[in-house]
Write an enzyme that holds these catalytic residues in place. Sequence first.
Site, PDB file in Angstrom:
ATOM      1  N   ASP A  37       0.851  -1.195   0.000  1.00 20.81           N
ATOM      2  CA  ASP A  37       0.000   0.000   0.000  1.00 20.81           C
ATOM      3  C   ASP A  37       0.887   1.245   0.000  1.00 20.81           C
ATOM      4  OD1 ASP A  37      -1.961   1.911   0.370  1.00 20.81           O
ATOM      5  OD2 ASP A  37      -3.008   0.796   1.927  1.00 20.81           O
ATOM      6  N   ASP A  38       0.894   1.978  -1.106  1.00 19.08           N
ATOM      7  CA  ASP A  38       1.687   3.219  -1.249  1.00 19.08           C
ATOM      8  C   ASP A  38       3.188   2.969  -1.316  1.00 19.08           C
ATOM      9  OD1 ASP A  38      -0.788   4.397  -0.996  1.00 19.08           O
ATOM     10  OD2 ASP A  38      -0.272   5.685   0.687  1.00 19.08           O
ATOM     11  N   CYS A  77      -5.917   4.564  -3.621  1.00 20.46           N
ATOM     12  CA  CYS A  77      -6.191   3.157  -3.286  1.00 20.46           C
ATOM     13  C   CYS A  77      -7.414   2.549  -3.961  1.00 20.46           C
ATOM     14  CB  CYS A  77      -6.322   3.019  -1.769  1.00 20.46           C
ATOM     15  SG  CYS A  77      -4.835   3.496  -0.865  1.00 20.46           S
ATOM     16  N   HIS A 133     -11.064  -2.001   1.351  1.00 16.52           N
ATOM     17  CA  HIS A 133     -11.209  -0.624   0.842  1.00 16.52           C
ATOM     18  C   HIS A 133     -11.972  -0.542  -0.474  1.00 16.52           C
ATOM     19  CE1 HIS A 133      -9.139   3.602   0.800  1.00 16.52           C
ATOM     20  NE2 HIS A 133     -10.422   3.638   1.151  1.00 16.52           N
ATOM     21  N   ASP A 262      -0.172  -0.691  -4.910  1.00 19.00           N
ATOM     22  CA  ASP A 262      -1.436  -0.146  -5.419  1.00 19.00           C
ATOM     23  C   ASP A 262      -1.298   1.242  -6.036  1.00 19.00           C
ATOM     24  OD1 ASP A 262      -1.044   1.255  -3.061  1.00 19.00           O
ATOM     25  OD2 ASP A 262      -3.124   1.078  -2.376  1.00 19.00           O
TER      26      ASP A 262
END
Length: 449
Positions: A37-38, A77, A133, A262
């Site tokens: 994530d990121d 995201c 999410h 992502d």
Amino acid sequence: MKLRVIILLFALILQVIGSPSIAVPETPPNIILILADDLGYGDLGIYGAELIKTPHLERLADEGVRLTNFYASGNVCTPSRAGLLTGRYAIRNGLADKTITVNDQRGLPEGATTIGGLLQQHGYRTALIGKWHLGHHTEAQQPNAQGFGEFYGLLHPNDTEQPIYRNTLTTGELFEQSGLTRRFTEEAVRYIEADTDQPFFLFLSHTAPHIPLVPSPAFAGTSRAGAYGDVVEELDWSVGQVLEAVQRNQLAGNTVIIFTSDNGPFPEGSTGGLRGGKGTAWDGGYRVPFIARWPGRIPASTTSDAMTMNIDLLPTLAEAAGVPLSRSGQLDGRNIMPVLLGDTDKSPHEALFFFNNERIAALRTQRWRMVLSDYPPWRDAKPVLFEATRMREILLFDLSRDPGEQYDMSRDHSDAGQHLLEHLERGRKTLEVLSSHTDGEMYEGLDKN
């Protein structure tokens, strides 16, 4: 045994009726998809990181293929994850407009085809461990209704304190930021080691290195890149635990393992010299690491520069599993298995589109990238157009010579600019028409002649 008989029978039927696009494997492979994530393009040693140690991911790349022009389909995201799981740009599922918030009622549409759902229908057991999410307002939006037989994790990003779920019920476990990576990893290992003759699809969807950056005590202060580096090194440890579990259970020879991110980094992290980061229209917002291993199929220590995107994963994994795709579904992704296997270094895409909310903010071909606007999608303000666009010009970058998107080449290569504008017009007609914004304000001033 019953599963193998069914698969062999299906393969025989395909040979009779003729279907050259699906090569059904004798034994369908297990599939493990690990999503950071990121995580930035330049945050791994194999992509040039010097202050962060990632030996397990480097091992994965040494034993498989690394893609250098792989993109997330969104710069934040929710849109990116929607594209990854459905093989479609997020705008087709109504999820291109910003990320889903706690009070949001949006989510993946009921009946959407996801990687999990597709494989589940063809004999796979499926699990999502980590961050979802993609909708939480109703159970129909949640993972168990969207193709995942098991779910353990969070419905929201880790910057919100929240319950931890097992399937549709909360577990009562304490939400502890520093323990999330370890907790998700332990669940992933448990799932891999489950005693079953079914092939499995495991989507290990980490919250790291999304802020807040809170490494576990075992990793705090271990890197040379601050808390961010600590968190990434713990993420690499997690990959090592997964590799060890696969090896320990004698699954390595028939397991596809994929690692990617992502979107680009925010607020720390490295794009590897690319311009921008998460939430921008520049390459650094979308280009991410991609590593895949499938022993005996994917050649070891290989690299491909072919232009690819996470929307390609659904058709590619369907090919790996021998699962036919419906001809009625609208997929934007393409099967990139030939790229992964080293059969070709040519992208199956003529052009890729990059969205900021429901607008096409950039597009690229293998060589060229056009950027139309740059504004963080979480802002409510009207998109800010580049001054060059107002002067009836375009911003065009030759990525073969200028991967950092520093120098506009539109005056010297008007033919390339015209070619991308033609792709843009097709994208607007087929994709932006699906949005709630139908005016042409964003593109006023572009000279398409």
